[in-house]
Design a protein around this motif. Structure first.
Motif, PDB file in Angstrom:
ATOM      1  N   ILE A 268       0.901  -1.182   0.138  1.00 58.35           N
ATOM      2  CA  ILE A 268      -0.200  -0.010   0.040  1.00 58.35           C
ATOM      3  C   ILE A 268       0.904   1.316   0.046  1.00 58.35           C
ATOM      4  CG2 ILE A 268      -1.612   1.290   1.396  1.00 58.35           C
ATOM      5  CD1 ILE A 268      -3.055  -1.443   2.121  1.00 58.35           C
ATOM      6  N   SER A 271       2.445   1.350  -3.591  1.00 58.41           N
ATOM      7  CA  SER A 271       1.414   1.750  -4.594  1.00 58.41           C
ATOM      8  C   SER A 271       0.820   3.166  -4.312  1.00 58.41           C
ATOM      9  CB  SER A 271       0.337   0.823  -4.248  1.00 58.41           C
ATOM     10  OG  SER A 271      -0.878   0.870  -5.290  1.00 58.41           O
ATOM     11  N   LYS A 272       1.012   3.719  -3.064  1.00 57.98           N
ATOM     12  CA  LYS A 272       0.134   5.022  -2.976  1.00 57.98           C
ATOM     13  C   LYS A 272       1.296   6.030  -3.563  1.00 57.98           C
ATOM     14  CE  LYS A 272      -0.549   8.251   0.793  1.00 57.98           C
ATOM     15  NZ  LYS A 272      -1.832   8.939   0.204  1.00 57.98           N
ATOM     16  N   SER A 276       0.468   8.360  -7.026  1.00 53.01           N
ATOM     17  CA  SER A 276       0.517  10.071  -7.073  1.00 53.01           C
ATOM     18  C   SER A 276       1.673  10.380  -8.024  1.00 53.01           C
ATOM     19  CB  SER A 276       1.081  10.456  -5.663  1.00 53.01           C
ATOM     20  OG  SER A 276       2.338  10.129  -5.279  1.00 53.01           O
ATOM     21  N   ARG A 331       2.214  10.676   7.096  1.00 51.23           N
ATOM     22  CA  ARG A 331       1.238  10.110   6.147  1.00 51.23           C
ATOM     23  C   ARG A 331      -0.092  11.018   6.298  1.00 51.23           C
ATOM     24  NH1 ARG A 331      -2.242   6.567   9.401  1.00 51.23           N
ATOM     25  NH2 ARG A 331      -0.485   5.577  10.095  1.00 51.23           N
ATOM     26  N   THR A 335      -1.144  12.706   2.266  1.00 47.77           N
ATOM     27  CA  THR A 335      -2.833  12.624   2.141  1.00 47.77           C
ATOM     28  C   THR A 335      -3.316  13.874   1.768  1.00 47.77           C
ATOM     29  OG1 THR A 335      -2.752  10.203   3.234  1.00 47.77           O
ATOM     30  CG2 THR A 335      -4.790  11.323   2.509  1.00 47.77           C
ATOM     31  N   THR A 371       4.288  16.483  -1.518  1.00 47.23           N
ATOM     32  CA  THR A 371       4.336  14.904  -1.632  1.00 47.23           C
ATOM     33  C   THR A 371       5.525  14.321  -1.922  1.00 47.23           C
ATOM     34  OG1 THR A 371       3.247  15.023  -3.827  1.00 47.23           O
ATOM     35  CG2 THR A 371       1.686  14.915  -1.992  1.00 47.23           C
ATOM     36  N   ASN A 395       8.670   0.556  -5.155  1.00 50.38           N
ATOM     37  CA  ASN A 395       7.845   2.039  -5.751  1.00 50.38           C
ATOM     38  C   ASN A 395       8.133   2.507  -7.322  1.00 50.38           C
ATOM     39  OD1 ASN A 395       6.427   4.643  -5.391  1.00 50.38           O
ATOM     40  ND2 ASN A 395       8.493   5.272  -5.312  1.00 50.38           N
ATOM     41  N   CYS A 434      -5.811   7.911  -4.838  1.00 48.54           N
ATOM     42  CA  CYS A 434      -4.783   7.899  -4.267  1.00 48.54           C
ATOM     43  C   CYS A 434      -4.900   8.087  -2.581  1.00 48.54           C
ATOM     44  CB  CYS A 434      -3.644   8.630  -4.994  1.00 48.54           C
ATOM     45  SG  CYS A 434      -1.878   8.703  -4.189  1.00 48.54           S
ATOM     46  N   HIS A 437      -6.274   5.525  -0.730  1.00 50.22           N
ATOM     47  CA  HIS A 437      -5.541   4.536  -0.561  1.00 50.22           C
ATOM     48  C   HIS A 437      -4.411   4.834   0.609  1.00 50.22           C
ATOM     49  CE1 HIS A 437      -4.187   1.098  -3.380  1.00 50.22           C
ATOM     50  NE2 HIS A 437      -2.728   1.505  -2.886  1.00 50.22           N
ATOM     51  N   GLY A 438      -4.088   5.849   0.753  1.00 54.35           N
ATOM     52  CA  GLY A 438      -3.574   6.232   1.883  1.00 54.35           C
ATOM     53  C   GLY A 438      -4.145   6.032   3.314  1.00 54.35           C
TER      54      GLY A 438
END
Length: 492
Positions: A268, A271-272, A276, A331, A335, A371, A395, A434, A437-438
């Motif tokens: 996760i 992928s996050k 992005s 985090r 987000t 980000t 990643n 996305c 997702h976070g």
């Protein structure tokens, strides 16, 4: 935060924990001295790396128009370069583990410069596809990750500030290099400008030379690890290194990293970040075409991109100082930045004048800077420092795959709808996905903890069963079946 136990790292867990504990005991001298020199080296690599993004829109687009290259092929040259950069970047973790930061960054700098120099002699778009997309593209992600990884090992208290300073070079490069490249193109033409850019790119090799091993600049480095666990782990690793060649070790580490997808938290988080990056990439490549479709000229589009670059730089610097606050959750900030990009992109589609478009793009650039400066910190905060290189590799691979998927989807939506606005609304949906997702990261940690608990319970039950079987055989040897291979193995 409790970090998950990831199966693929169980072999070296004791050694990694020992190294982490050593780093904590020596943090009193890791936030000063050579670490800031390394930060300057990372900053240098970041702004030189941004030349690839700026130069394609200024230098190579002019050359491709002069030789009458189709728009589809021109778009694929840049897209393949970004996809190749991220897929090859998957090997970053194994290469660093085997060769070290300095060697990897130095060789990548040579490839990066060689791609520009070779492009100066190109006569066709297909040769540029080789020189830019494959030679230059294969080094972009590895260069950036090398600068990030080495800085994280040099700092503890000021780690966030140091990484943000290094990554702010991307924003500086986008703002400064655009007029510089234009001046070089007007003065020396396509081939002369590209050769000069190749010479500038060679400075990445100079910057890479300051990436010394951390142990060189730490006091009392001779008291690294004590205890029997260190001796046992070192013996195992030394034996493996003696039996395997360098290439086989790199491939083994790369294949081992693939098993990390079994961890929900790793999947996760990686992928996050990859999602992005891929959607930001498609937004910035689609926005100029969308503005031209709405009647804005190239000068207005360039000005909006310049504003986005300035806000990108400002957001990186601001995030650097804010993230030094110990109560700040990386985090949550990450987000919020993704959701801000979704809202700003909606504003860009709704705005009808240049001021509205420029303001929306400025917010998108700020969210990207917010980000992008937190990628490495998100991994460290959620998974631990020892997972940084491996997760960055995963990643990178996912980013290349997402760009390869989302890019054609954006183009297909544009062709079906006849408008770039529909494509940008698709990017809004991906931004929202996305962000959601976070929010799943805490649930992923719970899943990993349940999985690890079940695994340990199963292992304990198996050990208990074998122990009881051994005790039964030892107490009743006359009942042992001589032909039973399981009982014979227990006896041995």
């Amino acid at each position: 935060m409790t970090k998950p136990v990831i199966g693929v790292c169980e072999v070296n867990t004791n050694l990694q924990d020992a190294l982490e504990s050593v780093g904590k005991t020596k943090s009193n001298n890791s936030d000063e001295g050579w670490g800031w020199v390394v930060t300057f080296g990372g900053f240098t690599i970041s702004w030189i790396m941004s030349i690839a993004m700026v130069s394609f829109g200024v230098v190579y687009s002019t050359f491709l128009q002069d030789i009458r290259t189709s728009g589809t092929l021109s778009a694929w040259i840049y897209t393949i370069a970004m996809v190749n950069a991220n897929i090859v970047g998957y090997m970053f973790g194994p290469l660093v583990d085997e060769l070290g930061w300095r060697t990897v960054a130095f060789v990548s700098g040579l490839l990066y410069a060689a791609g520009f120099i070779m492009s100066a002699f190109s006569t066709t778009a297909w040769f540029l596809l080789f020189s830019f997309s494959f030679v230059t593209g294969s080094s972009i992600r590895i260069l950036l990750d090398s600068a990030t990884l080495v800085i994280t090992h040099y700092f503890t208290s000021w780690r966030t500030l140091a990484i943000s300073i290094a990554l702010s070079g991307i924003g500086v490069g986008q703002m400064v290099m655009a007029p510089v490249i234009t001046m070089l193109l007007e003065e020396y033409g396509f081939r002369g400008a590209t050769l000069i850019l190749g010479g500038i790119a060679l400075n990445c090799c100079v910057a890479a030379m300051v990436f010394h091993p951390v142990e060189w600049h730490r006091k009392n480095s001779h008291t690294i690890i004590t205890g029997d666990s260190k001796k046992e782990e070192t013996t195992v690793i030394t034996t493996k290194r003696g039996e395997e060649s360098c290439l086989r070790r790199i491939l083994r580490i790369a294949l081992t990293n693939m098993k990390m997808f079994k961890s929900s938290s790793v999947s996760i988080v990686a992928s996050k970040m990859a999602l992005s990056v891929s959607v930001f990439f498609n937004v910035f490549t689609t926005v100029p075409f969308a503005m031209q479709q709405e009647g804005f000229g190239a000068r207005e589009s360039s000005f909006c991109i310049l504003v986005a670059g300035g806000c990108n730089l400002g957001a990186r610097v601001l995030t650097a100082f804010l993230s030094c606050c110990p109560k700040l959750r990386v985090r949550i900030v990450f987000t919020c930045g993704v959701f801000l990009a979704a809202i700003a992109l909606i504003g860009f589609n709704v705005a009808e004048n240049l001021i509205g478009k420029c303001t929306a793009l400025g917010l998108i650039g700020a969210s990207y800077g917010m980000t992008a400066s937190l990628y490495s910190l998100l991994i460290i905060d959620e998974l631990g420092l020892h997972m940084l290189s491996s997760v960055l590799s995963i990643n990178s691979l996912l980013t290349g795959i997402y760009i390869l998927i989302i890019g054609p989807l954006v183009g297909m939506i544009r062709d079906l709808s006849g408008s770039y606005v529909a494509s940008l609304y698709f990017c809004v949906v991906v931004f929202l996905l996305c962000g959601v997702h976070g929010l799943l990261i805490p649930a992923a940690f719970v899943m990993d903890q349940h999985r690890d608990t079940a695994h340990h319970q199963k292992a304990s039950h198996h050990q208990h069963t074998e122990h009881m079987a051994v005790q039964d055989i030892l107490q009743h040897p006359q009942q042992t079946t001589s032909g039973d291979p399981y009982q014979q193995r227990i006896r041995q």
